[in-house]
Scaffold this motif. Structure first.
Motif, short mmCIF file in Angstrom:
data_model
loop_
_atom_site.label_atom_id
_atom_site.label_comp_id
_atom_site.label_asym_id
_atom_site.label_seq_id
_atom_site.Cartn_x
_atom_site.Cartn_y
_atom_site.Cartn_z
N LEU A 1 6.08 12.83 -44.07
CA LEU A 1 5.72 13.76 -45.03
C LEU A 1 6.02 13.12 -46.59
CD1 LEU A 1 8.04 15.65 -46.33
CD2 LEU A 1 7.79 16.98 -44.07
N TYR B 1 11.27 18.77 -43.88
CA TYR B 1 10.18 20.11 -43.61
C TYR B 1 10.89 21.09 -44.07
CZ TYR B 1 9.75 23.85 -40.19
OH TYR B 1 9.25 25.34 -39.53
N LEU C 1 2.17 14.36 -41.18
CA LEU C 1 3.46 15.15 -41.53
C LEU C 1 4.66 14.52 -41.13
CD1 LEU C 1 4.33 17.80 -42.56
CD2 LEU C 1 3.88 18.70 -40.02
N GLU C 2 4.57 13.56 -39.95
CA GLU C 2 5.66 12.93 -39.50
C GLU C 2 6.56 12.26 -40.65
OE1 GLU C 2 4.81 12.92 -34.77
OE2 GLU C 2 4.36 11.12 -36.24
N LYS D 1 5.52 13.67 -31.84
CA LYS D 1 6.18 14.63 -32.01
C LYS D 1 5.49 15.87 -32.93
CE LYS D 1 10.85 12.79 -30.94
NZ LYS D 1 10.40 11.32 -30.84
N ASN D 2 5.06 15.45 -34.13
CA ASN D 2 4.74 16.62 -35.16
C ASN D 2 3.60 15.98 -35.89
OD1 ASN D 2 4.89 19.24 -36.08
ND2 ASN D 2 6.33 18.78 -37.57
N ARG D 3 2.58 15.48 -35.40
CA ARG D 3 1.66 14.53 -36.22
C ARG D 3 0.65 15.34 -36.62
NH1 ARG D 3 0.92 9.03 -36.10
NH2 ARG D 3 -1.25 8.31 -36.90
N TYR E 1 2.78 24.08 -45.24
CA TYR E 1 2.41 22.53 -45.66
C TYR E 1 1.68 22.19 -46.85
CZ TYR E 1 4.46 21.92 -40.94
OH TYR E 1 5.27 22.08 -39.94
N PRO F 1 11.77 19.05 -32.87
CA PRO F 1 11.54 17.53 -33.00
C PRO F 1 10.35 17.30 -33.84
CG PRO F 1 11.66 18.42 -30.85
CD PRO F 1 11.69 19.82 -31.55
N GLY F 2 10.42 16.27 -34.69
CA GLY F 2 9.37 15.74 -35.42
C GLY F 2 9.29 16.46 -36.87
N HIS F 3 10.10 17.51 -37.03
CA HIS F 3 10.32 18.21 -38.34
C HIS F 3 11.56 17.59 -39.08
CE1 HIS F 3 8.18 20.95 -35.62
NE2 HIS F 3 7.54 21.70 -36.76
N THR G 1 14.10 12.36 -34.26
CA THR G 1 14.01 13.67 -34.54
C THR G 1 13.91 14.48 -33.02
OG1 THR G 1 11.76 13.71 -34.90
CG2 THR G 1 13.14 13.42 -36.69
#
Lengths: 349, 349, 349, 349
Positions: free
Chosen positions: C254, C296, C251-252, C233-235, C117, B290-292, B277
């Motif tokens: 999810l 997301y 969340l990575e 990245k999006n943890r 979220y 990124p990461g979404h 991502t």
């Protein structure tokens, strides 16, 4: 393997209550210097370069065979005929015929084959779940054993690469482990279609085997073994899907068993990562406190200890030579199929 | 599937710069009430209970076929002969013969087959690694597609359970996805030996297929599909071992690709859990930061958008009908082998 | 964020049955060219460079605020006073005082804060397990939000790096998300001790915040947010331990919730990797078939759709401005503690 | 712990080449029957119910202290003053003052503290990566040790629940392990703010501790220990984020280290699941072949063996009493902060 076995002899009585003492009486081998070193390190009382010494000595009760595969049959038969308890490294033999002769010779002595992975607590726990009916009717059985050292040609001179000593390559070495676990968890294999490949140039033994298999319980699946499973240090896996649930295992994380209970509400289902290190988990309780994980060597310790428990209680131990023969028969079908390209029945299955 | 396709038509231009507008002109189907509801919800301008309307209308440039499998060939051929762009759900056809006729009919029109999983960023990234030589010479290719709804007989009356409409069961439904991904990542399959099973009683189509396969690039492996993979909601996997490394994928976590680089020092090697991502990751960059992470539907959006990009640039899009035919030929060999029990060559491979 | 919101307006009615139509009437912003492009892409009917236009127009029912944080209060208050439904990006405001004024102004209009979220199916499922008492008495609550773009100074000129527009750095940006989830899952935070750090040189806002927190339910734990969480990245994670079990989320991934049921026999316990994509899973059922994961953007779609459902049913939607104020009060205590170095009470908690 | 230590004495020379023999001369304890059983099982030559016997005997070179915490100081000081090598279970002492007296008394004798987890290969490998600069400037250090037996009151009568013998509860028991690993991997802790909680009713010691910590290297983070971490059998973790990458560890899967190299191209980055069982991996190479994992007990074996190597080479071993004192000082600051509620400096840091 001598190291893992010696360790088991040292450790079994540390972790299990057993009505025996275990003496490391005589270490046999060809290289006298190596024998001396090994004996000193692991507390073997004496050494000999002639394995017949072990068989001839009256003060020796058990003979443990960690020799190249082609020597399993002659030594085991000699030992059994001398009335010894016989332990034998896997695979039991180079051929079904040899394996049958070994079973025959050992009919009256207790035997053990070192399919040590039956004593991984997570494997034993999988078996327990199956015995309890938690997986229900089994539909699929998939198993692999992948290692990655095939590209390394530095071992090409060892006995493991010599068909006359090893029998086959990855087949005898790894696939027999896969087959033993399959028989242990899912029962008899009835037929198979298989293919073998030698990937490295100039190698005389197979590097990779893949097969479809059908089981007597009506399930079917795939078994595979390779030395070219790049990325896999020691990845022996199985995955079983039944009407009641699923289990999944990987030897590289041998303290874990993934278990999914299909009887849970559908929203709650998920593969549980069970850390099979509870005081009531099979095997594990003999070692450490919950979550204080064990490793490769403990499978040998547990196998030996359980053998001795069976001996004390006059019970059959498994896997014994008869179990080793079953693996041999299944593997023989794999090999015949690899030659013929045909679906092939397993003898006596 | 109409929902996933409609969504793609709504969304492609939101995420991609494309020199087209996409109108949702005409929705065809058999059930008028359902059509009305669907059209209202997804913004289709008109509806018709006769698919020939779509073909006859001059203001329609493209026809998208989401029909039971046995209707793919007649509708696609009619549409292609009318000069339409043709999109077709997978599998392309019920037979190789039909698929060939479709390819033939569509020789002069752009086509797309909805093997949407090529547009999972992680799958596209695996392909990119392979194209860059990062996996080196491939030794093993293992793939599965496991779902668990087989025991649920409530769907037994649907067209997916009727051989005359679906062709086969899990074969057409899931194994063709496995085969398309295999062809995409590892090239032509040359031969196979396979077995199918119908597990649920009284079911006319197969529930499970397993096969050994050999590839033109010298690698070999297993492919498997089942509706009795208890514990697996939607587990489509592949694992590839090559001289340069390994990749491993599972559709249930489709934003991830496990990648092991065998050129790293041995102490450092480990399967990287790459969250595919990144803004520079294939496909993903069109969507979010990124990461979404993205999901299932984005594979349809990306396939459509890339088709339109190819159309604008006068490039060939893949997978097109010719690619769909390759899958059909491989699947045909699987089916023939399942009947004969023999290793079977894939036509033209 | 305008992209994620626009997408929600396009998609909500595709996946949910709602007694409303959603028109994308007017898109406001400062850059006229960007507005035109965005409007064309996402189907906004008109554009304006003056947000007051939206408030003045009688044909507009709802105003959605995606502006730098310092503009949330004035725009939301103006919109609420004009009787509009008000949607506002998180965090609600720059200060507790502003947030209170917003709540006050919006007392008679429906509101929504985009703490999206809460609409991750796995998060909603965690809440459901908690509501059902499956976790029992909660002992520990640990949560983090780690991203890794802190070292990238190319964004240093954006409003997110300007304290007068953003309020703080990672605090307003990420920690407020952590706090909202904590309040949602574990109830009121009563006190905290915190530390903030600015890691990049010459940056005017905080890059990292860590805090100990105590909850009204007697549990305690840690919350943390950082832009220097290299490798993430999006943890965004939480882990909750209660007398009845544990949940763990990231969340990575999810679509997954790890859940351990402590009432199971000890040998069977393991964190289940629940793929929260069952037709009966919260939220998910509106989208695709089991195992066909979402991403997301679906959290925005679901939040909007549930808001509209509440509106239709005359029910309170959460998180609304009052919920946003609770987050603001907790965050204010974190900020005060970071300055004083003291354990600090949360106002009204 | 006597079992783990006895095992190390049995095993060290099996796996390491060492210029010593290790005799298990004298086993001391209070319960004569238990001593006899233990001595028989593990090969201790003699037993005594008076630990002073060990100190008085001239033929004993080393004394290993596995006693309740409050006895560490008197026995260690007596042993050191008698010129013995001293091994001591963790934590070193009940107080900083005691620990200092122990360091002082042992100034001229070799010492070891059983912070055995430094000898997990994956932990040693993390240290190696840090020493090589692979993590760059460290930003964040997060660590936890979570066990779940807190609700079990059956152990409430043991010395571990008695403050006069144990000092504290989870603090001395688990947090000191967390602190030692932190000091080992990330250097000195300078200050902390902490909170302790006793969760079980009527318990005299703490069940849970959480703290914010700042390190001398400029990084900061959280440390936490609990006996109420439901779902965690033995989960000791750390996660370190630096400018060069990330490492992540969990003791329950101690053969693995997650490592992310931030210098890789962004599309390729992912946490590698390194199975730290390569022949060149630290520590592991002494045991088995790659991928044949080890467990809890091997950390004791390796610590003892490395101590003996240091002894042979006249090198300092770590962790020794001075290292144990550093842990004590950090823990003392945690305890003082838990009482005062204030950020508290670590002595000498």
């Amino acid at each position: 393997m001598g190291k893992a076995h010696s360790n088991a002899y040292c450790q079994a009585l540390h972790f299990y209550d057993l009505p025996f003492t275990v003496r490391r009486t005589l270490l046999c081998g060809r290289d006298e210097a190596a024998l001396t070193t090994m004996a000193a390190r692991w507390g073997w009382e004496e050494t000999s370069t002639d394995w017949r010494t072990a068989i001839d000595r009256k003060d020796i009760d058990a003979v443990d065979i960690c020799l190249p595969n082609h020597l399993h049959a002659p030594v085991a038969i000699a030992a059994a005929e001398a009335g010894k308890i016989v332990f034998c490294e896997k695979p039991l033999a180079l051929s079904v015929a040899d394996a049958r002769r070994m079973v025959e010779a050992a009919r009256t002595v207790p035997t053990l084959v070192w399919f040590n992975y039956r004593r991984v607590p997570a494997v034993a726990y999988a078996r327990q779940l199956i015995d309890e009916g938690r997986l229900g009717t089994v539909f699929h059985y998939n198993a692999t054993y992948k290692q990655q050292w095939g590209p390394d040609t530095s071992r090409d001179g060892t006995w493991k690469m010599d068909p006359s000593q090893a029998g086959s390559g990855v087949g005898d070495d790894l696939l027999t482990h896969v087959l033993d676990t399959a028989l242990y968890l899912n029962g008899a294999i009835t037929e198979t279609v298989a293919r073998t490949r030698t990937i490295a140039p100039n190698r005389a033994v197979d590097d990779a085997i893949m097969a479809l298999v059908a089981f007597a319980n009506g399930s079917a699946g795939t078994v595979e073994a390779t030395r070219f499973g790049i990325g896999c240090k020691n990845r022996k896996t199985f995955e079983i899907h039944g009407s009641g649930g699923m289990v999944r295992f990987n030897l590289e994380r041998l303290n874990h068993l993934e278990f999914l209970d299909f009887s849970e509400p559908s929203t709650e289902q998920g593969a549980r990562d069970v850390l099979v290190t509870d005081m009531k988990s099979p095997i594990f309780g003999n070692f450490w406190r919950p979550g204080h994980i064990i490793g490769y060597e403990h499978t040998f310790i547990a196998a030996l200890a359980e053998f001795l428990q069976c001996l004390a209680n006059n019970q059959d131990f498994h896997p014994n030579f008869a179990d080793g023969l079953l693996v041999q028969e299944a593997f023989d079908a794999v090999q015949r199929s690899a030659k013929s390209g045909q679906w092939t029945r397993v003898a006596n299955a």
